[in-house]
Design a protein around this motif. Structure first.
Motif, PDB file in Angstrom:
ATOM      1  N   SER A 260      36.507  44.873  49.023  1.00  0.00           N
ATOM      2  CA  SER A 260      37.842  45.366  48.676  1.00  0.00           C
ATOM      3  C   SER A 260      37.959  45.539  47.171  1.00  0.00           C
ATOM      4  CB  SER A 260      38.913  44.392  49.194  1.00  0.00           C
ATOM      5  OG  SER A 260      38.843  43.198  48.471  1.00  0.00           O
ATOM      6  N   GLU A 261      39.071  46.099  46.729  1.00  0.00           N
ATOM      7  CA  GLU A 261      39.231  46.387  45.299  1.00  0.00           C
ATOM      8  C   GLU A 261      39.427  45.152  44.468  1.00  0.00           C
ATOM      9  OE1 GLU A 261      42.646  48.657  44.611  1.00  0.00           O
ATOM     10  OE2 GLU A 261      44.027  47.324  45.608  1.00  0.00           O
ATOM     11  N   VAL A 262      39.700  43.996  45.088  1.00  0.00           N
ATOM     12  CA  VAL A 262      39.927  42.775  44.309  1.00  0.00           C
ATOM     13  C   VAL A 262      38.701  41.899  44.285  1.00  0.00           C
ATOM     14  CG1 VAL A 262      42.375  42.789  44.777  1.00  0.00           C
ATOM     15  CG2 VAL A 262      40.868  41.569  46.318  1.00  0.00           C
ATOM     16  N   GLY A 263      37.580  42.332  44.837  1.00  0.00           N
ATOM     17  CA  GLY A 263      36.346  41.571  44.730  1.00  0.00           C
ATOM     18  C   GLY A 263      36.072  40.664  45.885  1.00  0.00           C
ATOM     19  N   SER A 264      36.962  40.482  46.858  1.00  0.00           N
ATOM     20  CA  SER A 264      36.680  39.644  48.014  1.00  0.00           C
ATOM     21  C   SER A 264      35.972  40.479  49.074  1.00  0.00           C
ATOM     22  CB  SER A 264      37.978  39.066  48.552  1.00  0.00           C
ATOM     23  OG  SER A 264      38.812  40.095  49.021  1.00  0.00           O
ATOM     24  N   TRP A 265      35.347  39.818  50.042  1.00  0.00           N
ATOM     25  CA  TRP A 265      34.543  40.493  51.054  1.00  0.00           C
ATOM     26  C   TRP A 265      35.211  40.361  52.410  1.00  0.00           C
ATOM     27  CZ3 TRP A 265      30.058  43.237  50.247  1.00  0.00           C
ATOM     28  CH2 TRP A 265      29.572  43.196  48.937  1.00  0.00           C
TER      29      TRP A 265
ATOM     30  N   GLN B 184      50.566  44.446  39.396  1.00  0.00           N
ATOM     31  CA  GLN B 184      49.820  43.746  40.431  1.00  0.00           C
ATOM     32  C   GLN B 184      48.568  43.160  39.793  1.00  0.00           C
ATOM     33  OE1 GLN B 184      49.136  46.637  43.501  1.00  0.00           O
ATOM     34  NE2 GLN B 184      51.183  46.419  44.387  1.00  0.00           N
ATOM     35  N   LEU B 185      48.581  41.853  39.640  1.00  0.00           N
ATOM     36  CA  LEU B 185      47.480  41.139  39.006  1.00  0.00           C
ATOM     37  C   LEU B 185      46.573  40.569  40.097  1.00  0.00           C
ATOM     38  CD1 LEU B 185      46.088  39.905  36.533  1.00  0.00           C
ATOM     39  CD2 LEU B 185      47.651  37.969  36.724  1.00  0.00           C
ATOM     40  N   PHE B 186      45.351  41.052  40.157  1.00  0.00           N
ATOM     41  CA  PHE B 186      44.366  40.583  41.126  1.00  0.00           C
ATOM     42  C   PHE B 186      43.361  39.695  40.403  1.00  0.00           C
ATOM     43  CE2 PHE B 186      45.941  44.562  42.863  1.00  0.00           C
ATOM     44  CZ  PHE B 186      46.209  44.214  44.171  1.00  0.00           C
ATOM     45  N   VAL B 187      43.165  38.513  40.934  1.00  0.00           N
ATOM     46  CA  VAL B 187      42.212  37.554  40.364  1.00  0.00           C
ATOM     47  C   VAL B 187      40.846  37.811  41.008  1.00  0.00           C
ATOM     48  CG1 VAL B 187      41.683  35.138  39.962  1.00  0.00           C
ATOM     49  CG2 VAL B 187      44.061  35.897  40.038  1.00  0.00           C
ATOM     50  N   VAL B 188      39.844  38.051  40.189  1.00  0.00           N
ATOM     51  CA  VAL B 188      38.489  38.322  40.656  1.00  0.00           C
ATOM     52  C   VAL B 188      37.718  37.006  40.680  1.00  0.00           C
ATOM     53  CG1 VAL B 188      36.391  39.631  40.248  1.00  0.00           C
ATOM     54  CG2 VAL B 188      38.611  40.627  39.692  1.00  0.00           C
ATOM     55  N   ASP B 189      37.089  36.768  41.807  1.00  0.00           N
ATOM     56  CA  ASP B 189      36.385  35.500  42.006  1.00  0.00           C
ATOM     57  C   ASP B 189      35.162  35.412  41.107  1.00  0.00           C
ATOM     58  OD1 ASP B 189      35.804  33.000  43.361  1.00  0.00           O
ATOM     59  OD2 ASP B 189      34.151  34.073  44.299  1.00  0.00           O
ATOM     60  N   GLU B 190      34.937  34.233  40.541  1.00  0.00           N
ATOM     61  CA  GLU B 190      33.742  33.916  39.771  1.00  0.00           C
ATOM     62  C   GLU B 190      32.951  32.849  40.528  1.00  0.00           C
ATOM     63  OE1 GLU B 190      32.457  34.977  36.972  1.00  0.00           O
ATOM     64  OE2 GLU B 190      33.991  36.454  36.453  1.00  0.00           O
ATOM     65  N   ASN B 191      31.693  32.823  40.264  1.00  0.00           N
ATOM     66  CA  ASN B 191      30.836  31.844  40.931  1.00  0.00           C
ATOM     67  C   ASN B 191      30.954  30.508  40.202  1.00  0.00           C
ATOM     68  OD1 ASN B 191      29.007  30.837  42.781  1.00  0.00           O
ATOM     69  ND2 ASN B 191      27.218  31.467  41.605  1.00  0.00           N
TER      70      ASN B 191
ATOM     71  N   THR C  28      47.772  48.114  37.930  1.00  0.00           N
ATOM     72  CA  THR C  28      46.829  47.241  38.627  1.00  0.00           C
ATOM     73  C   THR C  28      45.920  46.604  37.593  1.00  0.00           C
ATOM     74  OG1 THR C  28      46.883  48.614  40.610  1.00  0.00           O
ATOM     75  CG2 THR C  28      45.021  47.118  40.363  1.00  0.00           C
ATOM     76  N   VAL C  29      45.963  45.276  37.525  1.00  0.00           N
ATOM     77  CA  VAL C  29      45.222  44.529  36.502  1.00  0.00           C
ATOM     78  C   VAL C  29      44.243  43.599  37.203  1.00  0.00           C
ATOM     79  CG1 VAL C  29      45.401  42.951  34.552  1.00  0.00           C
ATOM     80  CG2 VAL C  29      47.198  44.633  34.952  1.00  0.00           C
ATOM     81  N   LEU C  30      42.989  43.634  36.790  1.00  0.00           N
ATOM     82  CA  LEU C  30      41.961  42.738  37.299  1.00  0.00           C
ATOM     83  C   LEU C  30      41.683  41.664  36.267  1.00  0.00           C
ATOM     84  CD1 LEU C  30      39.447  45.303  38.839  1.00  0.00           C
ATOM     85  CD2 LEU C  30      41.367  44.176  39.935  1.00  0.00           C
ATOM     86  N   ALA C  31      41.704  40.421  36.698  1.00  0.00           N
ATOM     87  CA  ALA C  31      41.447  39.298  35.800  1.00  0.00           C
ATOM     88  C   ALA C  31      40.462  38.348  36.481  1.00  0.00           C
ATOM     89  CB  ALA C  31      42.736  38.561  35.461  1.00  0.00           C
ATOM     90  N   ARG C  32      39.420  37.998  35.773  1.00  0.00           N
ATOM     91  CA  ARG C  32      38.457  37.047  36.322  1.00  0.00           C
ATOM     92  C   ARG C  32      39.025  35.637  36.223  1.00  0.00           C
ATOM     93  NH1 ARG C  32      33.585  39.028  37.519  1.00  0.00           N
ATOM     94  NH2 ARG C  32      33.026  41.082  36.743  1.00  0.00           N
TER      95      ARG C  32
END
Length: 889
Positions: free
Chosen positions: A781-786, A556-563, A459-463
């Motif tokens: 959630s674990e991917v940063g979305s609400w 599993q690459l999850f894209v983390v939301d940035e502002n 599990t990979v998190l990428a901004r």
């Protein structure tokens, strides 16, 4: 050296081979070669003597293995002949030892065989006799009787045999003669004999030349000049009780051990008879470091450590000298024999090592060839060998002092990848001495292990908005094999995003790449959360074995939301030019200023306008700011702030609803117009914002109601707020007929509303809408979305095209906002209450909207307000009907 060169030329025409025979029992080949033979001289036809065919010596790699010293011969690869490779000096190789033999080992590959070759180096007469000094001083008393003997130090010759057999000759003299006696086959005693009495007054010094010649052909010579001084007086020399002393001493004798007591007498008296002992001048410095003599007592003791392996015997010349003037001396020889003790441990040499050993090697495979020797002699030099600790290897004796390390058990590299083998050698001394030689035997394997990842799923998190080429993660697969079998390369196997109608399938390789060597996962381009949230693909690890084996892992690459998106202001519903939907009647007459009046985007400032009636009570909604943020979670959670005017202004804005309402009752002191600067800000880090300028015109109650009604009916255009235009007045006159009809309908509805109000007043109470709302659970959630969990699920539309945004946060408060002003704003109003208030505003703003308000008449708290607003609207419309020229929309 000229004589030596002549000797070499005499040997150079043909090499003298004394013996070249193959001993079937011992397995040895013997050759002989003269020393100083030129490089390239053929010693013997080794390949032929070993029974090899033409060309077989080179094919089977016939080669020599030196044992502990530099070899001066080599094997010619093409012919298989044994030739001289460097200068052969018998004296350097063997000293005075005879015979001088080089013991060599010859190896053959395929199959591996060992032969022993002995090359005897034949001495030639290349060393001339040498005296210890070029000049010798001798003092002889004049009263010495004829026949007196004066020992002379003989010359030495480094050669052996007949080349070292010396003869001496003295130059002519009437007073002296030379006496030469053989002590044994290798030793000669030389003495100067007085023939006639000396007369110091006639001749005080005699100079003679002593010449030494060896037995070589041609003979070589050496000379020494004898300077004889004729002295007076002391005419008796000391005499030893024996001329030769023979002593035995073990080599481990400690320094200081007394091994001989010398005794000499002198017939003279006084100083002429006082004897002291010393070494002769001919003794070497090495002997002086090993032995010492007590000058007074004559005790001879050791001063250094003896070594049987270096010298087995020593010949020490000792003299006894008196203190007369001149001093006379007597001479004797001490022959010391050194006895061997077991002081040398065996030595183990690895002559050949074939590693690594494959784990599927057959039993009996030769791993190494060993050579064992011991410098001691007799039982002390006999060596036994064994392998310790027990291992899959064993020793097989081939020849005397030669062993083969062979494989006796099957190997398994996965169990043991390397063996530390100890070869222990032990001699037969008492106590025995041992030597240990360690061998590292690595085991090579076959490709029987596939690469295995540390995890089955990564599990990979990428901004989002990451830099192209940025490292996202590092994958690693383990392969226990070696070399190419364990060298792993990585690649993206399969995976991608996009499915369904209208979407384009994009492979994972267009988003990410994996470094083939390091396994680093990198992004090929910046990621956009709004475009891609999850990317699942497989990474394959393949080794370089034959055949190659592979392993897979899922990423599993999850894209983390940035502002990265600022809030965007939305236009009024319907684009601001047509009729507005129910619930948005308060958003009257909004417009954007400048060249951007027709486009709504994020990060801009907009000018909006609205109208409010004088005397409007606190809490009345004047306008509503609508905005949306393309981000998600906290980055899309918007809040509305009133930046200007600050302090106790007449208006306030809902913190999360965006509704602009009156904070208190509007007064004439507030002026004809209020300009509000509203900032829409998200909750990102750092936060992004957009600003809107709202101009609120304060007008009379009827005028504000008609303006709102005109906007709701769709007959009002977006334009300047300075006053009505002629087109608007003409349109108002055209609708007077319809207004009369509306007045009648409103009057009927007013009567009906009063009746219903009275019935609801005294009827049993219904449920209060302002009761506690269901609690809201907000989760990340674990991917940063609400996401949110409520009893009633809703999809909020934020664009005119009706597209829904499912990841916005919705907060349900427990109670509606208070009617009066307050410093703290409440969150989003409950939908039921907002719908009721919106219906009430429609009813007060335009009579035709009363039809939409009937479902809310059961609320006894809103019915009085609706009635008052409807009555006020009817009065305004009647007044405008009478005087149409003053009607303003």
């Amino acid at each position: 050296m000229g004589v030596g060169g002549a000797a070499r030329r005499s040997w150079g025409a043909a090499v003298l081979v004394l013996q070249a025979a193959w001993a079937l029992g011992g397995g040895q080949v013997r050759y002989s070669v003269p020393e100083e033979a030129e490089a390239g001289t053929v010693v013997g036809r080794l390949a032929q003597d070993l029974g090899l065919e033409a060309g077989e010596a080179e094919a089977r790699r016939l080669r020599l293995v030196a044992r502990g010293r530099r070899a001066s011969v080599e094997v010619s690869g093409a012919s298989g002949a044994l030739v001289v490779s460097s200068r052969l000096d018998r004296e350097e190789l063997c000293g005075k030892s005879a015979p001088c033999a080089l013991r060599l080992e010859v190896l053959l590959d395929r199959p591996l065989r060992v032969f022993h070759v002995e090359v005897e180096v034949i001495d030639i007469n290349d060393n001339a006799p040498r005296f210890p000094a070029a000049s010798k001083n001798i003092s002889i008393a004049e009263n010495s009787p004829p026949g007196s003997r004066f020992p002379l130090e003989g010359a030495s010759d480094a050669d052996i045999g007949s080349n070292a057999q010396l003869s001496y000759k003295l130059s002519s003299s009437v007073h002296f003669a030379l006496d030469v006696k053989s002590k044994d086959i290798n030793k000669v005693s030389v003495a100067l004999v007085l023939v006639q009495p000396l007369d110091r007054e006639s001749l005080s010094e005699h100079r003679l030349v002593l010449t030494a010649s060896d037995g070589g052909r041609p003979a070589l010579t050496g000379t020494v000049q004898l300077v004889i001084s004729v002295l007076d007086a002391n005419d008796n020399a000391p005499q030893f009780n024996q001329s030769v002393y023979k002593v035995q001493l073990p080599e481990d004798a400690r320094p200081g051990t007394v091994f001989l007591q010398l005794s000499a007498t002198d017939k003279d008296e006084g100083l002429n008879g006082d004897v002291y002992y010393d070494f002769t001048e001919t003794i070497s410095d090495e002997l002086k470091e090993l032995f010492v003599i007590d000058r007074t007592s004559g005790e001879v003791r050791t001063a250094g450590k003896l070594d049987f392996e270096d010298f087995q015997a020593y010949d020490i010349e000792v003299e006894a000298r008196d203190r007369g003037i001149p001093s006379l001396s007597g001479h004797c020889s001490v022959e010391l024999e050194v006895l061997d003790v077991n002081d040398n441990a065996p030595e183990v040499w690895v002559t050949s090592l074939s590693v690594p050993v494959s784990e599927d090697a057959a039993l009996g495979t030769v791993v190494a060839l060993l050579s064992v020797s011991d410098r001691d002699s007799g039982p002390n030099g006999r060596v036994r060998c064994a392998v310790r600790p027990p291992s899959p290897f064993g020793l097989v004796a081939t020849f005397a002092g030669s062993y083969s390390l062979v494989l006796r058990e099957a190997l398994d590299r996965e169990r043991v990848s390397e063996y530390e083998v100890e070869v222990r050698a032990e001699d037969g001394g008492a106590p025995p001495l041992r030597a240990i030689r360690g061998l590292r035997v690595p085991v090579s394997d076959v490709n029987d292990n596939a690469p295995a990842f540390a995890q089955a799923v990564y599990t990979v998190l990428a901004r989002e908005n990451n830099a192209a080429g940025a490292e996202l993660a590092r994958l690693w697969a383990r392969d226990p094999d070696e070399a190419g079998n364990g060298r792993v390369s990585y690649s993206v196997a399969e995976g991608g995003v996009g499915s369904g109608s209208g979407s384009v399938w994009r492979p994972a390789s267009s988003y990410v790449s994996v470094d083939a060597e390091s396994g680093r996962l990198r992004a090929l381009r910046p990621l956009d959360y709004e475009e891609l949230q999850v990317l699942q693909f497989e990474v394959r690890a393949v080794d370089a074995g034959e055949p190659p084996l592979c392993g897979n892992a899922t990423v599993q690459l999850f894209v983390v939301d940035e502002n990265d998106n600022a809030p965007a202001l939305l236009p009024p519903a319907g684009g601001g030019t047509g009729p507005w939907a129910a619930g948005e009647a308060a958003e009257a007459g909004w417009r954007a200023t400048g060249s951007a009046a027709s486009s709504w985007s994020s990060g801009s400032s907009w000018s909006l306008w609205a109208r409010a009636a004088w005397g409007a009570p606190a809490g009345q909604v004047v306008a509503k700011i609508r905005a949306v943020d393309a981000d998600s979670g906290y980055n899309a959670w918007l809040r509305y702030e009133l930046r200007e005017p600050r302090g106790d202004g007449p208006f306030r804005v809902g913190l999360y609803s965006g509704e602009v309402s009156t904070a208190r009752a509007l007064e004439e002191a507030d002026g004809p117009r209020q300009t509000l600067l509203i900032v829409v800000r998200d909750h990102g880090e750092p936060p992004r914002s957009a600003t809107a300028t709202l101009s609120v015109s304060l007008v009379e109650g009827p005028e504000a109601a008609l303006a709102v009604g005109a906007a709701l009916s769709g007959s009002v255009g977006v334009g300047s707020d300075s006053g009505p235009s002629g087109a608007a007045a003409a349109a108002a006159a055209a609708t007077n007929v319809w207004l009369v009809v509306a007045i009648c309908a409103v009057s009927s509805l007013l009567v009906l509303a009063v009746v219903l109000y009275g019935a609801g007043r005294w009827a049993p109470r219904a449920a209060v809408l302002a009761g506690p709302a269901p609690a809201t659970l907000v989760c990340a959630s674990e991917v940063g979305s609400w996401s949110y969990s409520q009893r009633h699920s809703r999809s909020l539309c934020v664009a005119t095209d009706g597209a829904g945004k499912s990841d916005l946060m919705v907060f349900s408060p427990n109670c509606p906002p208070p009617p009066g002003p307050g410093p703290d704003e409440t969150p989003q109003d409950p939908p039921a209450v907002l719908d009721t208030v919106s219906a009430a505003h429609q009813l007060m703003a335009f009579p035709s909207f009363l039809f939409f308000s009937l479902p809310f008449l059961s609320s006894h708290s809103l019915l009085p307000i609706l009635c008052v607003r409807a009555t006020f609207s009817i009065c305004v419309l009647m007044w405008d009907f009478v005087t149409p020229s003053t009607l303003v929309f």
